[in-house]
Design an enzyme around this catalytic site. Structure first.
Site, PDB file in Angstrom:
ATOM      1  N   HIS A 214       0.826  -1.205   0.000  1.00 49.73           N
ATOM      2  CA  HIS A 214       0.000   0.000   0.000  1.00 49.73           C
ATOM      3  C   HIS A 214       0.858   1.251   0.000  1.00 49.73           C
ATOM      4  CE1 HIS A 214      -2.445   3.207   1.855  1.00 49.73           C
ATOM      5  NE2 HIS A 214      -3.451   2.645   1.207  1.00 49.73           N
TER       6      HIS A 214
ATOM      7  N   CYS B  75     -16.918  13.697 -26.335  1.00 49.72           N
ATOM      8  CA  CYS B  75     -16.371  13.209 -25.062  1.00 49.72           C
ATOM      9  C   CYS B  75     -16.188  11.696 -25.146  1.00 49.72           C
ATOM     10  CB  CYS B  75     -17.276  13.585 -23.889  1.00 49.72           C
ATOM     11  SG  CYS B  75     -18.956  12.956 -23.993  1.00 49.72           S
TER      12      CYS B  75
END
Length: 669
Positions: free
Chosen positions: A289, A600
């Site tokens: 992490h 888009c």
């Protein structure tokens, strides 16, 4: 198995799909049931070094026991670096390991390792080279750098997982072509995968004390005293005070700019990680992490030092060189190593284009970071994440007298994005939840019908007209941002417009809330259905300022292809002649009426030939996701240059002149 399937619909999973613009119905989940490898040794393997991104080096991490400990970063593994061509082992970092995870009966248990084995090399040289050879073949098979999980049982090497590395620089990925993928690039899993427990956010160290403000005399690198060494997980440098956090209760003590020191980070540490100028951990490997999140936040990190929390104390001043994995005592002059780079994204300046490049944004927390990229504004601000984050259906809030709560929450999110990009335009697309998506919110099952095909169901402009009291809540939030907060760069876009009459009705609703089309407040619509293609001239004449072509839905509806249907999904292609004719009609009609046109989606960055056509048609902008901004701008720059050269040749041929003579007469972009 049911819990695995259900995880597809957790709030974090839903947000991740919205953030990455994935259709909820398109994402499938299979639960793989396979024999478990009761590994004596296990770990991960990157076929391109993830830190240096040297394509000639491979990195293997390994530990005793089950591989979960390496993947989670709960302990520090061995790290082996291999030359990809010769398979020679060029570097080894052997980590002490005094415990491992192993399966006993039906449970995974933590077992002690005999002292004689704790500091031994986990894989033999022969096993390292065998694994390296397998990894090299896997990369060759897929045509892309691989992130592999491996295990050894009974002396036999098993590969339990392989997936593409998606965080490499563009100059690295340009050398590869992914097998079976037209674009030569795997779909990104996102800057931070959803199991990290965090979305991408900028660090909060802008107000951190400078190196010069730190007490003590600065020493040269040649005289510096090394305190710790570890893995360089995220490159960079920092000199500052240490803050040791051993417990979650201590997180509030973290001050902006301090160097965070802990055993290993978890998702709960992210608020403190954002404040840190550097991160040092006792444990963890390159997939932990701490490693992944620090790289995405751009915070220097040295992990797996083994004894940082024992050697370092609150208030100590240290210098972190996270390019080499070294922590020095006090203030160290590393200016020769840390010369600031003058390069911009991609290693060279971004080209200037006549066609504007906008970005798609959904999450307010990433706005500040994305706003620093070379973009001309936000062409698609999705509302869905902000509404989903409230967790309650708007109708439920309205009926419970909590309308202001909805207005304030939405306005807060809109203002953060509009403020980050100010004065560049931010085009807010009003909510476009489909009924099946609205049903997932609290109260949704009470208010939403069950539809056979929500994609062409009760959504967009039709919903606003039938439920004006809810649409007015959005209009009030927009007005609050523009008038109370002074962010006049916020505009409005209406999705899934089917008829001209819907534009008329929506404009009346806007005016009832004091929102009028002006020089600094534009009204856009999305062109996603064939009817709006046929009626685009009437829609322009009715009075709109811009259109954004939703190529995904438009392609699906023009071709009559459900791209969720695996049997026919291969026929889905935005470059189809029918689709391109529709796009051309929309752009040219808009241009004739002085209306902005945009598109888009990722098509302009995936298909250069489509982009060339958009430029030729005269589109004024495109809007893409943050990870392909520079790639798109370069494609557009090339398309514009080609268009101008073609134009020059045609004029030269018509006038009987040399091209050079004509170039001097052409207006610049």
């Amino acid at each position: 198995m049911k819990k695995c399937w259900a995880s597809l619909f957790t709030p974090r999973s839903i947000f991740y799909r919205v953030e990455q613009n994935f259709d909820h119905r398109k994402v499938k989940l299979a639960v793989v049931v396979q024999h478990m490898v009761q590994s004596e040794k296990a770990g991960v393997f990157f076929t391109v070094d993830p830190i240096s991104q040297d394509v000639n080096k491979m990195t293997i991490e390994g530990a005793y026991g089950l591989g979960e400990t390496v993947v989670s970063g709960s302990l520090t593994p061995d790290t082996y670096t291999i030359n990809k061509k010769s398979l020679d082992i060029v570097d080894k970092k052997i980590a002490k390991q005094d415990w491992m995870l192993t399966k006993v009966g039906e449970k995974n248990v933590k077992a002690s390792i005999k002292k004689d084995f704790q500091q031994m090399q986990k894989l033999s040289d022969a096993q390292i080279q065998e694994l390296a050879r397998i990894g090299r073949n896997i990369e060759k098979h897929y045509g892309w750098p691989q992130d592999i999980e491996w295990a050894v049982e009974g002396g036999k090497v098993y590969i339990v997982q392989s997936r593409p590395i998606t965080t490499l620089r563009k100059d690295v990925t340009s050398r590869y072509t992914l097998a079976g993928t037209p674009g030569g690039k795997p779909e990104r899993e996102g800057p931070i995968s959803e199991d990290m427990g965090v979305s991408l956010e900028p660090s909060e160290q802008e107000n951190a004390p400078s190196r010069e403000e730190m007490p003590g005399e600065m020493v040269s690198i040649s005289k510096a005293k090394t305190i710790l060494k570890g893995l360089p997980a995220s490159p960079g440098f920092s000199t500052n005070r240490v803050r040791v956090l051993l417990d979650l209760d201590d997180l509030s003590k973290m001050q902006s700019g301090e160097i965070l020191v802990t055993v290993m980070t978890t998702p709960d540490f992210v608020p403190a990680m954002r404040k840190a100028s550097a991160i040092i951990t006792d444990a963890g490997g390159l997939t932990s992490h701490a490693a992944i999140v620090s790289r995405e936040l751009g915070v220097p990190a040295v992990i797996g030092t083994g004894e940082a929390t024992r050697k370092l104390q609150d208030g100590m001043i240290v210098t972190v060189d996270a390019t080499k994995g070294i922590v020095y005592e006090g203030k160290v002059d590393i200016s020769e190593l840390a010369k600031p780079s003058t390069a911009v994204i991609g290693g060279e300046s971004s080209p200037i284009t006549a066609t504007r490049v906008y970005v798609n944004v959904a999450e307010p927390d990433v706005a500040e970071k994305v706003a620093k990229l070379p973009v001309d504004g936000v062409g698609l601000l999705r509302a869905e994440f902000m509404v989903a984050n409230m967790g309650v259906h708007p109708r439920k809030l309205y009926e419970e007298g909590r309308s202001q709560e909805f207005i304030d929450n939405l306005a807060e999110g809109l203002s953060r994005i509009a403020g980050a990009f100010y004065p560049r335009p931010v085009v807010y697309r009003a909510t476009d939840f489909k009924t099946n998506e609205y049903r997932n919110l609290e109260g949704g099952e009470k208010y939403e019908p069950e539809e056979e095909n929500p994609m062409i169901g009760y959504r967009g402009a039709m919903r606003y007209i039938r439920e004006p009291e809810l649409f007015e809540l959005e209009l009030k939030a927009i007005k609050k941002v523009r008038e109370d907060m002074g962010l006049k760069n916020l505009w409005l876009m209406i999705p899934f417009v089917r008829r001209t009459e819907q534009i008329i009705a929506i404009k009346r609703m806007m005016e009832s809330q004091g929102l009028h089309r002006t020089k600094d407040f534009k009204l856009w619509i999305m062109v996603e259905v064939p009817s709006s293609v046929f009626m685009i001239e009437e829609m322009c004449e009715e009075g709109i300022d811009g259109v954004s072509i939703g190529s995904n839905d438009l392609t699906q509806l023009i071709l009559g292809i459900d791209h969720d249907n695996a049997t026919i999904a291969g026929e889905f292609d935005e470059r189809s002649t029918a689709v391109m004719r529709a796009i051309q009609r929309v752009i040219k009609t808009c241009k004739a009426h002085g209306v902005t046109s945009s598109i888009c989606g990722q098509a302009p960055s995936v298909y250069p030939e489509l982009t060339e056509k958009l430029v030729e048609f005269g589109t004024t902008s495109v809007s893409v996701n943050p990870d392909v901004i520079e790639k798109t701008r370069r494609i557009i720059a090339g398309a514009e240059q080609k268009f101008l050269l073609d134009r020059t040749r045609k004029i030269a041929e018509k006038l009987g002149l040399d091209e050079g003579e004509v170039k001097h007469t052409l207006p610049s972009q």
